[in-house]
Design a protein around this motif. Structure first.
Motif, short mmCIF file in Angstrom:
data_model
loop_
_atom_site.label_atom_id
_atom_site.label_comp_id
_atom_site.label_asym_id
_atom_site.label_seq_id
_atom_site.Cartn_x
_atom_site.Cartn_y
_atom_site.Cartn_z
N ALA A 8 9.62 2.75 -14.99
CA ALA A 8 8.84 2.61 -13.70
C ALA A 8 9.89 2.59 -12.48
O ALA A 8 11.12 2.51 -12.64
CB ALA A 8 8.09 1.47 -13.78
N GLY A 10 12.10 1.24 -9.96
CA GLY A 10 12.63 0.02 -9.79
C GLY A 10 13.15 -0.67 -11.23
O GLY A 10 13.54 -1.91 -11.40
N ALA A 11 12.74 0.17 -12.31
CA ALA A 11 13.35 -0.43 -13.62
C ALA A 11 14.73 -0.65 -13.76
O ALA A 11 15.20 -1.37 -14.59
CB ALA A 11 12.60 0.47 -14.63
N ARG A 36 15.88 13.16 -1.21
CA ARG A 36 16.14 12.38 -0.04
C ARG A 36 17.21 13.00 0.86
O ARG A 36 17.22 13.32 2.18
CB ARG A 36 16.66 10.59 -0.26
CG ARG A 36 15.60 9.78 -0.61
CD ARG A 36 15.91 8.56 -0.71
NE ARG A 36 16.62 8.34 -2.03
CZ ARG A 36 16.06 8.24 -3.23
NH1 ARG A 36 14.73 8.13 -3.14
NH2 ARG A 36 16.74 8.06 -4.18
N ILE A 197 21.77 -7.36 -14.96
CA ILE A 197 22.21 -5.77 -15.13
C ILE A 197 23.34 -5.57 -15.96
O ILE A 197 23.24 -4.57 -16.84
CB ILE A 197 22.79 -5.43 -13.44
CG1 ILE A 197 21.69 -5.31 -12.59
CG2 ILE A 197 23.61 -3.97 -13.65
CD1 ILE A 197 22.11 -5.37 -10.87
P1 AP5 Z 1 13.35 8.05 -7.12
O1 AP5 Z 1 14.61 7.72 -5.94
O2 AP5 Z 1 13.63 8.49 -8.41
O3 AP5 Z 1 12.66 6.44 -7.14
P2 AP5 Z 1 11.99 5.86 -8.47
O4 AP5 Z 1 11.94 6.47 -9.87
O5 AP5 Z 1 10.82 5.38 -8.04
O6 AP5 Z 1 13.01 4.74 -9.01
P3 AP5 Z 1 13.94 3.97 -8.16
O7 AP5 Z 1 15.24 4.84 -7.64
O8 AP5 Z 1 13.19 3.40 -6.87
O9 AP5 Z 1 14.18 3.02 -9.32
P4 AP5 Z 1 15.46 2.72 -10.36
O10 AP5 Z 1 14.85 2.80 -11.70
O11 AP5 Z 1 16.45 3.81 -10.15
O12 AP5 Z 1 15.89 1.39 -10.12
P5 AP5 Z 1 17.33 0.96 -9.37
O13 AP5 Z 1 18.43 1.06 -10.65
O14 AP5 Z 1 17.42 1.54 -8.05
O15 AP5 Z 1 12.29 8.79 -6.47
C1 AP5 Z 1 11.68 8.46 -5.11
C2 AP5 Z 1 10.62 9.41 -4.83
O16 AP5 Z 1 11.06 10.75 -5.18
C3 AP5 Z 1 9.18 9.36 -6.03
O17 AP5 Z 1 8.40 8.42 -5.51
C4 AP5 Z 1 8.61 10.89 -5.67
O18 AP5 Z 1 7.86 11.03 -4.41
C5 AP5 Z 1 10.06 11.50 -5.66
N1 AP5 Z 1 10.31 12.32 -6.92
C6 AP5 Z 1 11.63 11.97 -7.37
N2 AP5 Z 1 11.95 12.54 -8.69
C7 AP5 Z 1 10.49 13.14 -8.79
C8 AP5 Z 1 10.09 13.98 -9.87
N3 AP5 Z 1 10.90 14.36 -11.03
N4 AP5 Z 1 8.76 14.63 -9.58
C9 AP5 Z 1 8.12 14.38 -8.30
N5 AP5 Z 1 8.53 13.48 -7.45
C10 AP5 Z 1 9.73 13.16 -7.56
O19 AP5 Z 1 16.81 -0.49 -9.22
C11 AP5 Z 1 16.15 -0.99 -8.38
C12 AP5 Z 1 16.68 -2.38 -7.73
O20 AP5 Z 1 16.66 -3.55 -8.63
C13 AP5 Z 1 18.18 -2.17 -7.16
O21 AP5 Z 1 18.33 -3.18 -6.09
C14 AP5 Z 1 18.97 -2.80 -8.32
O22 AP5 Z 1 20.15 -3.22 -7.95
C15 AP5 Z 1 18.02 -3.93 -8.67
N6 AP5 Z 1 18.09 -3.98 -10.22
C16 AP5 Z 1 18.48 -2.95 -11.23
N7 AP5 Z 1 18.58 -3.36 -12.55
C17 AP5 Z 1 18.64 -4.79 -12.26
C18 AP5 Z 1 18.26 -5.87 -13.24
N8 AP5 Z 1 18.77 -5.86 -14.69
N9 AP5 Z 1 18.10 -7.25 -12.82
C19 AP5 Z 1 17.99 -7.53 -11.53
N10 AP5 Z 1 18.00 -6.34 -10.52
C20 AP5 Z 1 18.27 -5.07 -10.92
#
Ligand code: AP5
Length: 210
Positions: A8, A10-11, A36, A197
């Motif tokens: 998901a 933010g996972a 982006r 993490i």
């Molecule tokens: P994209 O940038 O890929 O966003 P997302 O999948 O929604 O995933 P995120 O980057 O938001 O989350 P993540 O799982 O990487 O989490 P993160 O490690 O940053 O996509 C953005 C948009 O682009 C989409 O909505 C869509 O419109 C478009 N898009 C992209 N690819 C596409 C495709 N294939 N097809 C169509 N459209 C597409 O972690 C989140 C936060 O939590 C961070 O701050 C992190 O420091 C923290 N965190 C991480 N792990 C932990 C932990 N274990 N404990 C506490 N905090 C943690």
């Protein structure tokens, strides 16, 4: 090894991809980061993608498949790669197969929706290099400044609570079916992503090597 990180919004896909790509010396390819960048540079793909991204919807398959295809053909992906955020629909997974791209493992990072909503409000990303931080769980050394490049870190437009809800809905409708798709192909491994993490990194690396 060619891998997909599934989960998901933010996972923790991006966070774990950053760790694993250093460990295995392979590139992490994030379609979200590429889109982006395209928006920032005002390219045709960026113009086509912006409205969808701001609303938390998926960008049309043909736009994403096009940019992925170009990226995966580059030399640095010859010895393996992590796809972070691609595929996100069954049509994208089928396109990968049609391209003849072999996938060795699909790592699903599993975090419940309520934990994700809390996490996303604290995420900050670098305006310059795109590095991702969290105000509580992964803070920058100097508040508001990227550790890697010194640019400002800001909240992503699509990390507003209402847009996060839209992204989660999109994930469950369009992307979660990929779990069965890859399970039936014997590729899916699920990692619990609710731990801190470093512990999630340990579990992710164990799942990759296991
Ligand atoms: P994209 O940038 O890929 O966003 P997302 O999948 O929604 O995933 P995120 O980057 O938001 O989350 P993540 O799982 O990487 O989490 P993160 O490690 O940053 O996509 C953005 C948009 O682009 C989409 O909505 C869509 O419109 C478009 N898009 C992209 N690819 C596409 C495709 N294939 N097809 C169509 N459209 C597409 O972690 C989140 C936060 O939590 C961070 O701050 C992190 O420091 C923290 N965190 C991480 N792990 C932990 C932990 N274990 N404990 C506490 N905090 C943690």
């Amino acid at each position: 090894m060619n891998m997909i990180f599934l989960g998901a919004p933010g996972a923790g896909k991006g966070t774990q991809a950053e760790v694993v790509c250093k460990e295995l010396n392979i590139p992490a390819i994030s379609t979200g980061n590429m889109l982006r960048e395209a928006v920032k540079n005002g390219t045709a793909a960026g113009l086509a993608a912006k409205d969808y991204m701001d609303k938390g919807e998926l960008v049309p398959d043909e736009v994403v498949i096009g940019i992925l295809k170009d990226r995966i053909a580059r030399d640095d992906a010859k010895n393996g790669f992590i796809l972070d955020g691609f595929p996100r629909t069954v049509a994208q997974a089928e396109a990968l197969e049609k391209m003849g791209v072999r996938i060795d493992k699909v790592i699903e990072i599993d975090v419940p929706d309520d934990a994700i909503t809390a996490r996303m409000s604290g995420r900050r990303v670098c305006e310059g290099c795109g590095n991702s931080y969290h105000i509580k769980f992964k803070p920058t050394k100097v508040e508001g400044i990227c550790d890697a490049c010194g640019a400002k870190v800001v909240q992503r437009i699509d990390d507003k609570p209402e847009t996060v809800q839209a992204r989660l809905k999109t994930y469950h409708e369009k992307t979660a079916p990929l779990k069965d798709y890859y399970l039936s192909r014997g590729k899916l491994v699920t990692v619990q992503g609710q731990n801190e993490i470093a512990e999630t990194s340990r579990l992710t690396l164990a799942a990759i090597k296991g």
